[in-house]
Scaffold this motif. Structure first.
Motif, PDB file in Angstrom:
ATOM      1  N   ILE A 193      -9.683  -0.347  -4.609  1.00  0.00           N
ATOM      2  CA  ILE A 193      -8.653  -1.033  -3.647  1.00  0.00           C
ATOM      3  C   ILE A 193      -9.740  -2.306  -3.176  1.00  0.00           C
ATOM      4  O   ILE A 193      -8.598  -3.800  -3.401  1.00  0.00           O
ATOM      5  N   SER A 219      -9.473   3.711  -2.839  1.00  0.00           N
ATOM      6  CA  SER A 219      -9.436   3.189  -1.367  1.00  0.00           C
ATOM      7  C   SER A 219     -10.757   2.569  -1.723  1.00  0.00           C
ATOM      8  O   SER A 219     -11.052   0.986  -1.446  1.00  0.00           O
ATOM      9  N   VAL A 243      -3.499  -0.490  -7.917  1.00  0.00           N
ATOM     10  CA  VAL A 243      -4.835  -0.261  -7.645  1.00  0.00           C
ATOM     11  C   VAL A 243      -5.209   0.617  -7.366  1.00  0.00           C
ATOM     12  O   VAL A 243      -4.275   1.277  -6.253  1.00  0.00           O
ATOM     13  N   THR A 277       0.585  -1.075  -0.247  1.00  0.00           N
ATOM     14  CA  THR A 277      -0.389   0.161  -0.054  1.00  0.00           C
ATOM     15  C   THR A 277       0.797   1.501   0.191  1.00  0.00           C
ATOM     16  O   THR A 277       2.089   0.895   0.268  1.00  0.00           O
ATOM     17  N   TYR A 281     -11.075  -5.078  -5.508  1.00  0.00           N
ATOM     18  CA  TYR A 281     -10.648  -5.202  -6.408  1.00  0.00           C
ATOM     19  C   TYR A 281     -10.202  -6.246  -5.142  1.00  0.00           C
ATOM     20  O   TYR A 281      -9.490  -7.618  -6.257  1.00  0.00           O
ATOM     21  N   TRP A 327      -3.394   3.599  -3.398  1.00  0.00           N
ATOM     22  CA  TRP A 327      -3.188   3.501  -3.575  1.00  0.00           C
ATOM     23  C   TRP A 327      -2.031   1.753  -3.726  1.00  0.00           C
ATOM     24  O   TRP A 327      -1.223   2.173  -2.593  1.00  0.00           O
ATOM     25  N   ILE A 328      -2.235   0.908  -4.126  1.00  0.00           N
ATOM     26  CA  ILE A 328      -1.763  -0.448  -4.660  1.00  0.00           C
ATOM     27  C   ILE A 328      -0.962  -1.211  -5.181  1.00  0.00           C
ATOM     28  O   ILE A 328      -1.226  -1.086  -6.061  1.00  0.00           O
TER      29      ILE A 328
END
Length: 183
Positions: free
Chosen positions: A55, A52, A49, A3, A58, A41-42
Motif C-alpha cells: 500500500i 501495508s 490494495v 483504509t 502504491y 487494505w485500502i
C-alpha cells in the motif's frame, strides 16, 4: 484513500499522516472483503490494495514520495532492510505475544471481539486465534518455544535500537517512511 485495518493506529495510518495524505478509516474485521483476506487494505477511488508495504509503495507511486524523496541509495537499502526486519520477523514475535500468550490474549480478545454479540463473542475469537496459530506455524515462528520467540523479538528490538543510536529518526535528520513502519 479509505483504509481498513485492525488497529486504531498502525504503521500505515502513521505513514498516511506523516505523508499528509487524506484518508478515512473504516475499521472492520470482515476479512472476506479484503483483497488478500488480511488487514490492512485500502480502497483508493475504487482501486483496492492490500498489505501495508505494498500500500505504501502504491501511495508513493500515485501521490509522490514526500518522506523518502531525499534518501540516497544507501539509505533506501537500509530502509528496506529495517522494514523487512520489522514486517517479516519482529511482526511474528509480536503476533505470537498478542494472540498466543495468555497475557497477550487476555488483552487482545476483548479489544478485537468484545463488542461482538453472543454467541459470536464466544466462537469467533477461538476460530481467529486458531487461524493465527496456524499462520505462526506456517511462518515458522510458532514452532519455537515461547522463551525462544521472546528472545528473537528482543534481539530484533535491540538491533533496531543500535541502528537508531539515540537519533530521533532512523535515516538522518528528517523523518522517513521507515520511521512510520518502525513505530
Amino acid at each position: 484513500a479509505q483504509t481498513r485495518m485492525d488497529d486504531a493506529i498502525d504503521n500505515l495510518e502513521l505513514y498516511l499522516r506523516m505523508a499528509g495524505l487524506p484518508y478515512r478509516n473504516a475499521y472492520t474485521l470482515e476479512l472476506h472483503k479484503a483483497p488478500k483476506g488480511k488487514l490492512p487494505w485500502i480502497d483508493d477511488d475504487g482501486t483496492a490494495v492490500a498489505d501495508s508495504g505494498l500500500i505504501i509503495d502504491y501511495l508513493k507511486r500515485k501521490y509522490g514520495d514526500p518522506l523518502d524523496a531525499g534518501l540516497n541509495p544507501e539509505q533506501r537499502a537500509l530502509a528496506l532492510a529495517i522494514t523487512r526486519l520489522i514486517e517479516e520477523h519482529l511482526y511474528w514475535a509480536v503476533l505470537y505475544d498478542r494472540w498466543i500468550t495468555p497475557q497477550g490474549w487476555a488483552m487482545t480478545r476483548p479489544a478485537f471481539f468484545g463488542t461482538l454479540p453472543r454467541p459470536l463473542r464466544a466462537i469467533v475469537p477461538l476460530v481467529a486465534r486458531r487461524g493465527i496459530r496456524a499462520e505462526l506455524q506456517g511462518h515458522g515462528m510458532g514452532r519455537h518455544a515461547p522463551a525462544q520467540i521472546h528472545a528473537l523479538g528482543v534481539a530484533d528490538v535491540d538491533a533496531l535500537a543500535v541502528l537508531l543510536d539515540g537519533q530521533e529518526f532512523f535515516l538522518g535528520a528528517q523523518v522517513s517512511s521507515v520511521d512510520a513502519i518502525a513505530t
